[in-house]
Design a protein around this motif. Structure first.
Motif, PDB file in Angstrom:
ATOM      1  N   VAL A 126      26.273  57.664 -55.015  1.00  0.00           N
ATOM      2  CA  VAL A 126      25.913  58.739 -55.686  1.00  0.00           C
ATOM      3  C   VAL A 126      25.647  58.710 -57.152  1.00  0.00           C
ATOM      4  CG1 VAL A 126      26.282  61.237 -56.273  1.00  0.00           C
ATOM      5  CG2 VAL A 126      26.681  60.434 -54.135  1.00  0.00           C
ATOM      6  N   LYS A 127      26.398  58.008 -57.888  1.00  0.00           N
ATOM      7  CA  LYS A 127      26.428  57.808 -59.284  1.00  0.00           C
ATOM      8  C   LYS A 127      25.150  56.783 -59.678  1.00  0.00           C
ATOM      9  CE  LYS A 127      29.529  59.991 -61.127  1.00  0.00           C
ATOM     10  NZ  LYS A 127      29.227  61.142 -62.061  1.00  0.00           N
ATOM     11  N   SER A 128      25.048  55.860 -58.601  1.00  0.00           N
ATOM     12  CA  SER A 128      23.977  54.876 -58.681  1.00  0.00           C
ATOM     13  C   SER A 128      22.567  55.288 -58.498  1.00  0.00           C
ATOM     14  CB  SER A 128      24.003  53.597 -57.831  1.00  0.00           C
ATOM     15  OG  SER A 128      25.379  52.797 -58.168  1.00  0.00           O
ATOM     16  N   ARG A 129      22.459  56.348 -57.475  1.00  0.00           N
ATOM     17  CA  ARG A 129      21.339  57.071 -57.278  1.00  0.00           C
ATOM     18  C   ARG A 129      20.948  57.955 -58.557  1.00  0.00           C
ATOM     19  NH1 ARG A 129      23.742  57.546 -52.118  1.00  0.00           N
ATOM     20  NH2 ARG A 129      23.953  59.675 -52.345  1.00  0.00           N
ATOM     21  N   GLU A 130      22.037  58.527 -59.203  1.00  0.00           N
ATOM     22  CA  GLU A 130      21.567  59.288 -60.185  1.00  0.00           C
ATOM     23  C   GLU A 130      21.040  58.382 -61.253  1.00  0.00           C
ATOM     24  OE1 GLU A 130      25.192  61.308 -60.991  1.00  0.00           O
ATOM     25  OE2 GLU A 130      25.036  62.793 -59.455  1.00  0.00           O
ATOM     26  N   ALA A 131      21.853  57.297 -61.664  1.00  0.00           N
ATOM     27  CA  ALA A 131      21.347  56.482 -62.757  1.00  0.00           C
ATOM     28  C   ALA A 131      19.976  55.536 -62.621  1.00  0.00           C
ATOM     29  CB  ALA A 131      22.622  55.444 -62.804  1.00  0.00           C
ATOM     30  N   GLY A 132      19.828  55.646 -61.203  1.00  0.00           N
ATOM     31  CA  GLY A 132      18.333  55.106 -61.014  1.00  0.00           C
ATOM     32  C   GLY A 132      18.477  53.579 -60.835  1.00  0.00           C
ATOM     33  N   PHE A 133      19.457  52.951 -60.540  1.00  0.00           N
ATOM     34  CA  PHE A 133      19.580  51.525 -60.330  1.00  0.00           C
ATOM     35  C   PHE A 133      20.857  50.896 -59.545  1.00  0.00           C
ATOM     36  CE2 PHE A 133      19.521  47.061 -61.898  1.00  0.00           C
ATOM     37  CZ  PHE A 133      18.284  46.510 -61.265  1.00  0.00           C
ATOM     38  N   TYR A 134      20.858  49.774 -59.153  1.00  0.00           N
ATOM     39  CA  TYR A 134      22.283  49.306 -58.389  1.00  0.00           C
ATOM     40  C   TYR A 134      23.645  49.170 -59.276  1.00  0.00           C
ATOM     41  CZ  TYR A 134      18.628  47.506 -55.306  1.00  0.00           C
ATOM     42  OH  TYR A 134      17.535  47.531 -54.409  1.00  0.00           O
ATOM     43  N   TYR A 135      24.458  49.756 -58.895  1.00  0.00           N
ATOM     44  CA  TYR A 135      26.023  49.533 -59.282  1.00  0.00           C
ATOM     45  C   TYR A 135      26.092  50.319 -60.871  1.00  0.00           C
ATOM     46  CZ  TYR A 135      26.091  46.292 -55.799  1.00  0.00           C
ATOM     47  OH  TYR A 135      25.933  45.542 -54.642  1.00  0.00           O
ATOM     48  N   GLY A 136      25.476  51.680 -60.512  1.00  0.00           N
ATOM     49  CA  GLY A 136      25.548  52.436 -61.894  1.00  0.00           C
ATOM     50  C   GLY A 136      26.457  53.111 -62.193  1.00  0.00           C
ATOM     51  N   HIS A 137      27.524  53.322 -61.190  1.00  0.00           N
ATOM     52  CA  HIS A 137      28.907  54.053 -61.477  1.00  0.00           C
ATOM     53  C   HIS A 137      29.670  53.253 -62.759  1.00  0.00           C
ATOM     54  CE1 HIS A 137      32.805  55.726 -61.354  1.00  0.00           C
ATOM     55  NE2 HIS A 137      32.511  56.543 -60.420  1.00  0.00           N
ATOM     56  N   PRO A 138      30.221  54.115 -63.858  1.00  0.00           N
ATOM     57  CA  PRO A 138      30.586  53.399 -64.907  1.00  0.00           C
ATOM     58  C   PRO A 138      31.781  52.695 -64.572  1.00  0.00           C
ATOM     59  CG  PRO A 138      30.619  55.837 -65.080  1.00  0.00           C
ATOM     60  CD  PRO A 138      29.937  55.505 -63.735  1.00  0.00           C
ATOM     61  N   ARG A 139      32.513  52.839 -63.624  1.00  0.00           N
ATOM     62  CA  ARG A 139      33.850  52.101 -63.234  1.00  0.00           C
ATOM     63  C   ARG A 139      33.459  51.102 -62.304  1.00  0.00           C
ATOM     64  NH1 ARG A 139      36.528  57.211 -62.316  1.00  0.00           N
ATOM     65  NH2 ARG A 139      37.230  56.144 -60.266  1.00  0.00           N
ATOM     66  N   ASN A 140      32.425  50.902 -61.751  1.00  0.00           N
ATOM     67  CA  ASN A 140      32.067  49.804 -60.766  1.00  0.00           C
ATOM     68  C   ASN A 140      32.058  48.528 -61.787  1.00  0.00           C
ATOM     69  OD1 ASN A 140      30.649  47.733 -59.184  1.00  0.00           O
ATOM     70  ND2 ASN A 140      30.522  49.425 -57.841  1.00  0.00           N
ATOM     71  N   ARG A 141      32.775  47.406 -61.362  1.00  0.00           N
ATOM     72  CA  ARG A 141      32.983  46.149 -62.129  1.00  0.00           C
ATOM     73  C   ARG A 141      31.996  45.214 -61.663  1.00  0.00           C
ATOM     74  NH1 ARG A 141      38.432  46.823 -60.056  1.00  0.00           N
ATOM     75  NH2 ARG A 141      37.376  47.146 -58.094  1.00  0.00           N
ATOM     76  N   PHE A 142      30.815  45.296 -60.972  1.00  0.00           N
ATOM     77  CA  PHE A 142      29.833  44.477 -60.434  1.00  0.00           C
ATOM     78  C   PHE A 142      29.259  43.925 -61.772  1.00  0.00           C
ATOM     79  CE2 PHE A 142      25.491  43.235 -59.778  1.00  0.00           C
ATOM     80  CZ  PHE A 142      25.564  42.713 -58.442  1.00  0.00           C
ATOM     81  N   TRP A 143      28.796  44.549 -62.943  1.00  0.00           N
ATOM     82  CA  TRP A 143      28.348  43.939 -64.142  1.00  0.00           C
ATOM     83  C   TRP A 143      29.226  43.061 -64.551  1.00  0.00           C
ATOM     84  CZ3 TRP A 143      23.254  43.488 -63.077  1.00  0.00           C
ATOM     85  CH2 TRP A 143      22.862  44.587 -62.348  1.00  0.00           C
ATOM     86  N   ALA A 144      30.429  43.818 -64.871  1.00  0.00           N
ATOM     87  CA  ALA A 144      31.290  42.921 -65.766  1.00  0.00           C
ATOM     88  C   ALA A 144      31.791  41.601 -64.850  1.00  0.00           C
ATOM     89  CB  ALA A 144      32.611  43.713 -65.890  1.00  0.00           C
ATOM     90  N   VAL A 145      31.679  41.347 -63.556  1.00  0.00           N
ATOM     91  CA  VAL A 145      32.093  40.258 -62.923  1.00  0.00           C
ATOM     92  C   VAL A 145      31.187  39.376 -63.072  1.00  0.00           C
ATOM     93  CG1 VAL A 145      32.319  39.388 -60.591  1.00  0.00           C
ATOM     94  CG2 VAL A 145      33.753  41.516 -61.251  1.00  0.00           C
ATOM     95  N   LEU A 146      29.729  39.943 -62.844  1.00  0.00           N
ATOM     96  CA  LEU A 146      28.842  38.544 -63.141  1.00  0.00           C
ATOM     97  C   LEU A 146      28.683  38.434 -64.582  1.00  0.00           C
ATOM     98  CD1 LEU A 146      26.152  40.114 -60.785  1.00  0.00           C
ATOM     99  CD2 LEU A 146      27.469  38.298 -60.259  1.00  0.00           C
ATOM    100  N   ALA A 147      28.935  39.171 -65.341  1.00  0.00           N
ATOM    101  CA  ALA A 147      28.820  38.623 -66.763  1.00  0.00           C
ATOM    102  C   ALA A 147      29.969  37.747 -67.187  1.00  0.00           C
ATOM    103  CB  ALA A 147      28.993  39.942 -67.747  1.00  0.00           C
ATOM    104  N   ALA A 148      31.067  37.942 -66.642  1.00  0.00           N
ATOM    105  CA  ALA A 148      32.092  36.858 -66.832  1.00  0.00           C
ATOM    106  C   ALA A 148      31.712  35.690 -66.232  1.00  0.00           C
ATOM    107  CB  ALA A 148      33.423  37.370 -66.085  1.00  0.00           C
ATOM    108  N   LEU A 149      31.256  35.702 -65.010  1.00  0.00           N
ATOM    109  CA  LEU A 149      30.780  34.359 -64.174  1.00  0.00           C
ATOM    110  C   LEU A 149      29.852  33.557 -64.719  1.00  0.00           C
ATOM    111  CD1 LEU A 149      31.481  35.836 -60.430  1.00  0.00           C
ATOM    112  CD2 LEU A 149      32.760  34.356 -61.769  1.00  0.00           C
ATOM    113  N   THR A 150      28.892  34.176 -65.264  1.00  0.00           N
ATOM    114  CA  THR A 150      27.766  33.514 -66.002  1.00  0.00           C
ATOM    115  C   THR A 150      27.825  33.326 -67.502  1.00  0.00           C
ATOM    116  OG1 THR A 150      26.619  35.783 -66.562  1.00  0.00           O
ATOM    117  CG2 THR A 150      26.019  34.428 -64.176  1.00  0.00           C
TER     118      THR A 150
END
Length: 173
Positions: free
Chosen positions: A30-54
């Motif tokens: 629901v939060k991602s749909r509201e944000a209009g993009f993947y992994y848009g929930h502020p507590r989802n760690r997707f972007w933090a994980v990928l940032a750390a790995l790259t």
């Protein structure tokens, strides 16, 4: 528990001919749909994980996220094109219409496929594996619902499972 809602996936996949890794979720929350993009929930760690790995800064805007993914050779989409769901509960998913992954696999036939969580892996196995002919590796979910996995542990496990998946000289996971 809530009412079922029929959801039609509203996001295009993010990929280009240089994508070496495909990360599949089940369906945007629901939060991602509201944000209009993947992994848009502020507590989802997707972007933090990928940032750390790259070793890259965590992207914030949709455009930064898209550029980040493509620059790292990462494609993102979901297994589901449409379904009935209660809120963001993967456990409630029913009446699945799978996404047409050939949109990506036709351009990137040797892409390494990963699932962000068990539901995405299970649904890929049920609806997609035979069509794509590509194996999938299940990663622990970055969702805030997966509270048993902290950011450090998620990052370590994603890194362990994704080692060597990118091989064209881009940022290595």
């Amino acid at each position: 528990m809530g009412e079922y809602t029929h959801i039609v996936h509203g996001f295009e996949p993010v990929f280009d001919k240089h994508s070496r890794v495909l990360i599949l979720g089940s369906l945007p929350s629901v939060k991602s749909r509201e944000a209009g993009f993947y992994y848009g929930h502020p507590r989802n760690r997707f972007w933090a994980v990928l940032a750390a790995l790259t070793g890259q800064p965590k992207p914030e805007s949709t455009e930064e996220k898209r550029k980040f993914l493509l620059g790292a050779g990462i494609a993102v989409w979901d297994v589901i094109a449409e379904c009935d769901i209660i809120g963001s509960s993967d456990a409630s998913i029913k009446n699945v219409i799978p996404a047409e992954l050939s949109v990506i696999t036709a351009v990137c036939p040797n892409i390494a496929v990963f699932a962000n969580g068990g539901t995405a892996a299970r649904l890929y196995g049920k609806y997609q594996a035979e069509k794509t002919g590509l194996p999938i590796t299940a990663l622990p979910s970055t969702s805030p619902a997966n509270a048993a996995w902290g950011l450090e542990r998620l990052t370590a496990e994603w890194g362990r499972l994704m080692v060597g998946a990118l091989s064209d000289g881009r940022e290595q996971l």
